[in-house]
Scaffold this active site. Structure first.
Site, mmCIF file in Angstrom:
data_model
loop_
_atom_site.group_PDB
_atom_site.id
_atom_site.type_symbol
_atom_site.label_atom_id
_atom_site.label_comp_id
_atom_site.label_asym_id
_atom_site.label_seq_id
_atom_site.Cartn_x
_atom_site.Cartn_y
_atom_site.Cartn_z
ATOM 1 N N HIS A 73 -135.717 -33.508 -32.202
ATOM 2 C CA HIS A 73 -134.991 -32.703 -31.217
ATOM 3 C C HIS A 73 -135.741 -32.513 -29.898
ATOM 4 C CE1 HIS A 73 -137.845 -30.050 -33.001
ATOM 5 N NE2 HIS A 73 -137.568 -29.108 -32.131
ATOM 6 N N ASP A 74 -136.907 -33.124 -29.769
ATOM 7 C CA ASP A 74 -137.689 -32.956 -28.534
ATOM 8 C C ASP A 74 -137.813 -34.237 -27.715
ATOM 9 O OD1 ASP A 74 -138.288 -30.240 -28.988
ATOM 10 O OD2 ASP A 74 -140.004 -30.744 -30.242
ATOM 11 N N ASP B 96 -144.178 -25.430 -36.730
ATOM 12 C CA ASP B 96 -144.051 -25.736 -35.308
ATOM 13 C C ASP B 96 -145.429 -25.702 -34.637
ATOM 14 O OD1 ASP B 96 -142.014 -25.956 -33.090
ATOM 15 O OD2 ASP B 96 -143.090 -24.192 -32.372
ATOM 16 N N ASP C 100 -119.687 -26.712 -36.597
ATOM 17 C CA ASP C 100 -119.304 -25.337 -36.292
ATOM 18 C C ASP C 100 -118.149 -24.935 -37.203
ATOM 19 O OD1 ASP C 100 -118.709 -22.939 -35.102
ATOM 20 O OD2 ASP C 100 -117.699 -23.839 -33.364
ATOM 21 N N ASP D 105 -116.985 -20.977 -32.497
ATOM 22 C CA ASP D 105 -117.573 -20.385 -31.286
ATOM 23 C C ASP D 105 -118.308 -21.442 -30.456
ATOM 24 O OD1 ASP D 105 -119.760 -20.890 -32.847
ATOM 25 O OD2 ASP D 105 -120.634 -18.887 -32.710
ATOM 26 N N ASP E 255 -123.220 -23.850 -37.306
ATOM 27 C CA ASP E 255 -123.665 -22.714 -38.123
ATOM 28 C C ASP E 255 -123.879 -23.137 -39.576
ATOM 29 O OD1 ASP E 255 -120.980 -22.892 -39.015
ATOM 30 O OD2 ASP E 255 -120.360 -21.621 -37.331
ATOM 31 N N ASP F 186 -138.006 -24.130 -40.730
ATOM 32 C CA ASP F 186 -138.872 -24.402 -39.584
ATOM 33 C C ASP F 186 -139.552 -23.099 -39.159
ATOM 34 O OD1 ASP F 186 -139.896 -25.404 -37.177
ATOM 35 O OD2 ASP F 186 -138.095 -26.592 -36.763
ATOM 36 N N GLU G 235 -146.203 -30.025 -37.269
ATOM 37 C CA GLU G 235 -146.002 -30.725 -35.995
ATOM 38 C C GLU G 235 -147.307 -30.609 -35.211
ATOM 39 O OE1 GLU G 235 -143.428 -30.522 -31.853
ATOM 40 O OE2 GLU G 235 -144.075 -28.701 -32.843
ATOM 41 N N ASN H 91 -116.992 -21.531 -37.324
ATOM 42 C CA ASN H 91 -116.245 -20.360 -36.846
ATOM 43 C C ASN H 91 -115.722 -20.539 -35.415
ATOM 44 O OD1 ASN H 91 -118.547 -20.112 -35.389
ATOM 45 N ND2 ASN H 91 -119.025 -18.020 -35.991
HETATM 46 C C1 GLC Z 1 -142.109 -27.400 -30.737
HETATM 47 C C2 GLC Z 1 -140.632 -27.541 -30.999
HETATM 48 C C3 GLC Z 1 -139.906 -27.408 -29.694
HETATM 49 C C4 GLC Z 1 -140.168 -26.022 -29.156
HETATM 50 C C5 GLC Z 1 -141.658 -25.779 -29.016
HETATM 51 C C6 GLC Z 1 -141.955 -24.332 -28.798
HETATM 52 O O1 GLC Z 1 -142.618 -28.424 -29.989
HETATM 53 O O2 GLC Z 1 -140.376 -28.760 -31.640
HETATM 54 O O3 GLC Z 1 -138.540 -27.650 -29.809
HETATM 55 O O4 GLC Z 1 -139.549 -25.877 -27.910
HETATM 56 O O5 GLC Z 1 -142.352 -26.145 -30.171
HETATM 57 O O6 GLC Z 1 -141.752 -23.595 -29.965
#
Ligand code: GLC
Length: 527
Positions: free
Chosen positions: A317-318, A192, A12, A16, A20, A94, A253, A14
């Site tokens: 991240h999932d 995605d 970060d 908040d 960023d 992404d 993905e 700034n």
């Molecule tokens: C994909 C992303 C996930 C998101 C989902 C809906 O699985 O990796 O983080 O919530 O799509 O877009």
């Protein structure tokens, strides 16, 4: 090597409390300053930074051509691209093309049945939803729209309506948007949920396995709301849009159920004429077990065929970070070192998830602090994905992620910070750097062939070859010693040894001996 950054949590600038683009620019030297003191990242996959109401933290886009103010401005993005390219780091953005935000002007216009965009989303006019399709994030996939007086379908949140990919105008608008970013100079796209774009035109209900344990969504066979045949033709077309530019790529993905296997992701590479890469999620759920990994790798190579290039990832991240999945108890540090060695020596592009190089642990998030909409819906059954999205640990005892109040708790954890690990030659960070730079300067590792070798079932052993160069990788997935038939005379040199405290190789009756969870990278003499 591609490094995934979840921008809310990286740096970060700034104050908040949310990461960023300016913050990320400040950290580029850490990622690659051209020397072996840095991580040697070749490309960044940046999770979405487009304008978004943040119902799903950026995976709900309301303007594909604008940067959300939380992350900065388009000037910041341009500055990031220039600064990254200066350091030979590519930027992969992404793109969420299955759905938009419900606040996207396209959807707002589409809610008017008389408008030009009336058919841009999946609308159904009727008393009841037409079928049993569900939202992956919980509940039905059909929501009622009060203005249009019709149902619309959303594979995820009601705030994420699915686009109608059968409409050529949608395809054209997406193409122009992708070309906008390609013209700007981005190096690629992560797509995605790339196997969801088309749904069956017949709107048939999915078959259900009532005996399956898990969420209702996982009890359905997604025969009609995923993987429709039209998608392959679309990807062949999209490949041409992207390949019209030099040296760009797409990685898809591909959502697969637990019972599915890598056949599905491999199919979207086609004959190297669809997506350049697809993620194989089998690996994200594999237990820490040599024979499982061996099977997954062998199958993946086989399914992709010689014309396609593999890739590997252990965290994103999932899902729960792999250090957590493989156990943080005794031997956890060694298992993390072994996993890094696997990822960075196997044939294919490695995708790392920010913080894995310092063994950043999962974070427990109290119910009141949960941010992820999926966690809010399923708690306590499933607390959501916040745990793997914790702020990067730059320093200890102050994380130095933000001077403000962090959007997710950012408790420091002793030993797991960049500053604590950076000068320690035995740290996990040093191990990652060593392997990454070794891989970069060794053609046998970055582009050579791979051959899986027979071994004790607790070992995973493979040879990488390029011209006369032979490199042998030995990974001991067990906590106990294991041997592999190899004598001292065949070994030209040891290139990497995960057992930093005992750097010399051990032999027993002319066999190479590996300690618990030990990983070795050895150069062999040419045969
Ligand atoms: C994909 C992303 C996930 C998101 C989902 C809906 O699985 O990796 O983080 O919530 O799509 O877009």
């Amino acid at each position: 090597m591609v490094y995934q950054i979840y921008p809310r949590s990286f740096q970060d600038a700034n104050d908040d409390g949310i990461g960023d683009l300016r913050g990320l620019i400040e950290r580029l030297d850490y990622l690659n300053d051209g020397t072996e003191q840095s991580l040697g990242v070749d490309a960044i996959w940046l999770s979405p930074v487009f304008e978004s109401p943040m119902a799903d933290f950026g995976y709900d886009i309301s303007d594909y051509r604008a940067i959300d103010p939380v992350f900065g401005t388009m000037e910041d993005f341009d500055a990031l691209l220039a600064a990254a390219h200066q350091r030979d780091i590519r930027i992969v953005i992404d793109l969420v093309l299955n759905h938009t935000s419900s606040l996207h002007p396209w959807f707002i216009e589409s809610a008017d049945a008389e408008s030009e965009k009336a058919d841009w989303y999946l609308w159904y006019e009727g008393e009841e939803p037409p079928n049993n399709w569900l939202s992956c994030f919980g509940g039905t996939g059909w929501s009622w729209h009060n203005t249009r007086k019709a149902w619309y379908f959303h594979s995820f949140l009601p705030e994420q309506p699915d686009l109608n990919w059968r409409n050529p105008a949608v395809k054209q608008a997406i193409r122009e948007m992708m070309e906008f970013w390609l013209d700007k100079g981005v190096d690629g796209f992560r797509l995605d949920v790339a196997n969801l774009y088309f749904k069956s035109a017949g709107l048939e209900s999915n078959p259900v396995d009532v005996f399956r344990i898990g969420r209702p969504y996982d009890r359905q066979f997604h025969r009609y709301d995923r993987d429709q045949p039209e998608l392959h033709a679309l990807y062949r077309e999209m490949r041409q849009w992207v390949d019209a530019y030099d040296d760009r790529m797409m990685v898809g993905e591909i959502m697969i159920a637990d019972i599915d296997n890598a056949t599905i992701p491999a199919s979207y590479c086609g004959n190297n004429d669809q997506l350049h890469l697809t993620f194989n999620f089998e690996m994200l759920r594999a237990p820490f077990d040599a024979s499982t990994f061996r099977q997954i790798i062998a199958k993946w190579i086989d399914l992709l065929g010689p014309e396609n290039w593999p890739n590997y990832t252990l965290s994103n991240h999932d899902v729960k970070r792999h250090v957590f999945r493989y156990g943080t108890g005794p031997g956890g540090h060694q298992r993390a070192r072994l996993a890094a060695c696997l990822l960075l020596t196997v044939r294919g592009t490695p995708f790392l998830y920010y913080g894995e190089e310092i063994g950043m642990p999962e974070q427990r998030v109290a119910r009141d602090d949960i941010q992820d909409p999926v966690g809010k819906y399923y708690w306590p059954l499933y607390p959501g994905r916040d745990g793997c999205r914790r702020p990067m640990m730059w320093n200890y005892p102050n994380n130095h992620f933000t001077q403000g109040i962090s959007w997710l708790p950012d408790e420091p954890v002793d030993g797991h910070s960049v500053t604590q690990q950076t000068d320690n030659p035995n740290s996990l960070l040093s191990w990652y750097r060593k392997l990454i730079w070794l891989r970069k300067r060794t053609p046998a590792l970055n582009k050579g062939d791979v051959q899986l070798l027979d071994s004790d079932e607790e070992l995973l052993v493979y040879e990488r070859r390029h011209l006369a160069k032979r490199i042998l990788i030995l990974l001991n997935f067990s906590a106990n010693c294991r041997t592999f038939p190899l004598n001292e005379e065949s070994i030209a040199q040891c290139l990497a040894n995960s057992d930093a405290e005992n750097p010399s190789l051990n032999y027993e009756h002319n066999e190479l001996m590996l300690g618990g969870y030990q990983a070795l990278v050895l150069e062999l003499y040419p045969d």
